[in-house]
Design a protein around this motif. Sequence first.
Motif, PDB file in Angstrom:
ATOM      1  N   UNK A  22       0.719  -1.474  -0.072  1.00  0.00           N
ATOM      2  CA  UNK A  22      -0.055  -0.099  -0.062  1.00  0.00           C
ATOM      3  C   UNK A  22       0.821   1.060   0.095  1.00  0.00           C
ATOM      4  N   UNK A  23       2.105   1.315   0.668  1.00  0.00           N
ATOM      5  CA  UNK A  23       3.054   2.332   0.493  1.00  0.00           C
ATOM      6  C   UNK A  23       3.861   2.450  -0.449  1.00  0.00           C
ATOM      7  N   UNK A  24       4.041   1.748  -1.541  1.00  0.00           N
ATOM      8  CA  UNK A  24       5.033   1.726  -2.640  1.00  0.00           C
ATOM      9  C   UNK A  24       4.990   2.934  -3.220  1.00  0.00           C
ATOM     10  N   UNK A  25       6.029   3.407  -3.375  1.00  0.00           N
ATOM     11  CA  UNK A  25       6.152   4.780  -4.233  1.00  0.00           C
ATOM     12  C   UNK A  25       7.135   4.723  -5.469  1.00  0.00           C
ATOM     13  N   UNK A  26       8.115   3.876  -5.344  1.00  0.00           N
ATOM     14  CA  UNK A  26       9.274   3.670  -6.248  1.00  0.00           C
ATOM     15  C   UNK A  26       9.923   2.579  -6.390  1.00  0.00           C
ATOM     16  N   UNK A  27      10.214   2.278  -7.826  1.00  0.00           N
ATOM     17  CA  UNK A  27      10.927   1.032  -8.063  1.00  0.00           C
ATOM     18  C   UNK A  27      12.128   1.630  -8.940  1.00  0.00           C
ATOM     19  N   UNK A  28      13.265   0.608  -8.788  1.00  0.00           N
ATOM     20  CA  UNK A  28      14.536   1.287  -9.389  1.00  0.00           C
ATOM     21  C   UNK A  28      14.970  -0.058  -9.865  1.00  0.00           C
ATOM     22  N   UNK A  29      15.171  -0.198 -11.123  1.00  0.00           N
ATOM     23  CA  UNK A  29      15.873  -1.363 -11.641  1.00  0.00           C
ATOM     24  C   UNK A  29      17.194  -1.281 -12.743  1.00  0.00           C
ATOM     25  N   UNK A  30      18.292  -2.071 -12.403  1.00  0.00           N
ATOM     26  CA  UNK A  30      19.346  -2.127 -13.184  1.00  0.00           C
ATOM     27  C   UNK A  30      19.422  -3.413 -13.661  1.00  0.00           C
ATOM     28  N   UNK A  31      19.208  -3.457 -15.006  1.00  0.00           N
ATOM     29  CA  UNK A  31      19.415  -4.709 -15.735  1.00  0.00           C
ATOM     30  C   UNK A  31      18.632  -4.539 -17.255  1.00  0.00           C
ATOM     31  N   UNK A  32      18.998  -5.809 -18.083  1.00  0.00           N
ATOM     32  CA  UNK A  32      18.601  -5.494 -19.613  1.00  0.00           C
ATOM     33  C   UNK A  32      17.234  -5.229 -19.680  1.00  0.00           C
ATOM     34  N   UNK A  33      16.282  -5.609 -18.897  1.00  0.00           N
ATOM     35  CA  UNK A  33      14.733  -5.362 -19.118  1.00  0.00           C
ATOM     36  C   UNK A  33      14.013  -5.332 -17.927  1.00  0.00           C
ATOM     37  N   UNK A  34      12.906  -5.075 -18.040  1.00  0.00           N
ATOM     38  CA  UNK A  34      12.228  -4.867 -16.653  1.00  0.00           C
ATOM     39  C   UNK A  34      11.622  -6.115 -16.368  1.00  0.00           C
ATOM     40  N   UNK A  35      11.650  -6.446 -14.878  1.00  0.00           N
ATOM     41  CA  UNK A  35      11.205  -7.594 -14.545  1.00  0.00           C
ATOM     42  C   UNK A  35       9.737  -8.034 -14.949  1.00  0.00           C
TER      43      UNK A  35
END
Length: 208
Positions: free
Chosen positions: A142-155
């Motif tokens: 419920x409180x998720x605000x931000x996702x940050x990924x480092x990789x060749x494609x989004x999960x």
Amino acid sequence: HPTPSPPTGSAANPTAHIATADAANPSLSAPTTSSNNILLPRLLSDAKQISKVTLRGTMLAEDGMRTLARMENIRCLVLLHGSYNQSRLDLNKDEFAKLNLLIVNCPKITEIKFEHGSAPKLEKIVWTFDQRTTLSGIEHLPRLKELEFTGHSLPDQVKEGIDKHKDTVHCTHYKPERQDQTVRSTGKEDSVPSCLYIWKDKDWRRRN
């Protein structure tokens, strides 16, 4: 793109940095903390004080993760190389009650799954990976605000999860450049932001 470091702890909220003897200092002769019967008592002895946990080289088993998840005051969890021996990281109901930052840079972990009622205060997930991954259940945070990924494609399942989330979630994807190109241009290996995705009003917006 460097993996951010959690803030340093204080006397009231110390950080537990746990690693195998070899990973922390190859010259040490102390026994490794990779076995759960050594690692978990070490953490649980200060469970009420510890708010930040960093694991490296511990090869924690699933039952160990369940024990860790029940530590009520953990607000920041950092899982680095060799920290976990399972490919899927499950966060179950009533686990990690106060966690607000999860950082994962462990090649063994290729799937992260959040069950309804898990990590209710989690605000940010940072995940670095070098193969295909899956992130599911983020709509239950419920409180998720931000996702940050480092990789060749989004999960896999990220867009679907944000689609189901009740609030705006900012998603930044850093796509690594080819090492040979980066070294020639900058003298070091690096990552560049591929794009910033913002999900709002049921419309994906891509900012290059």
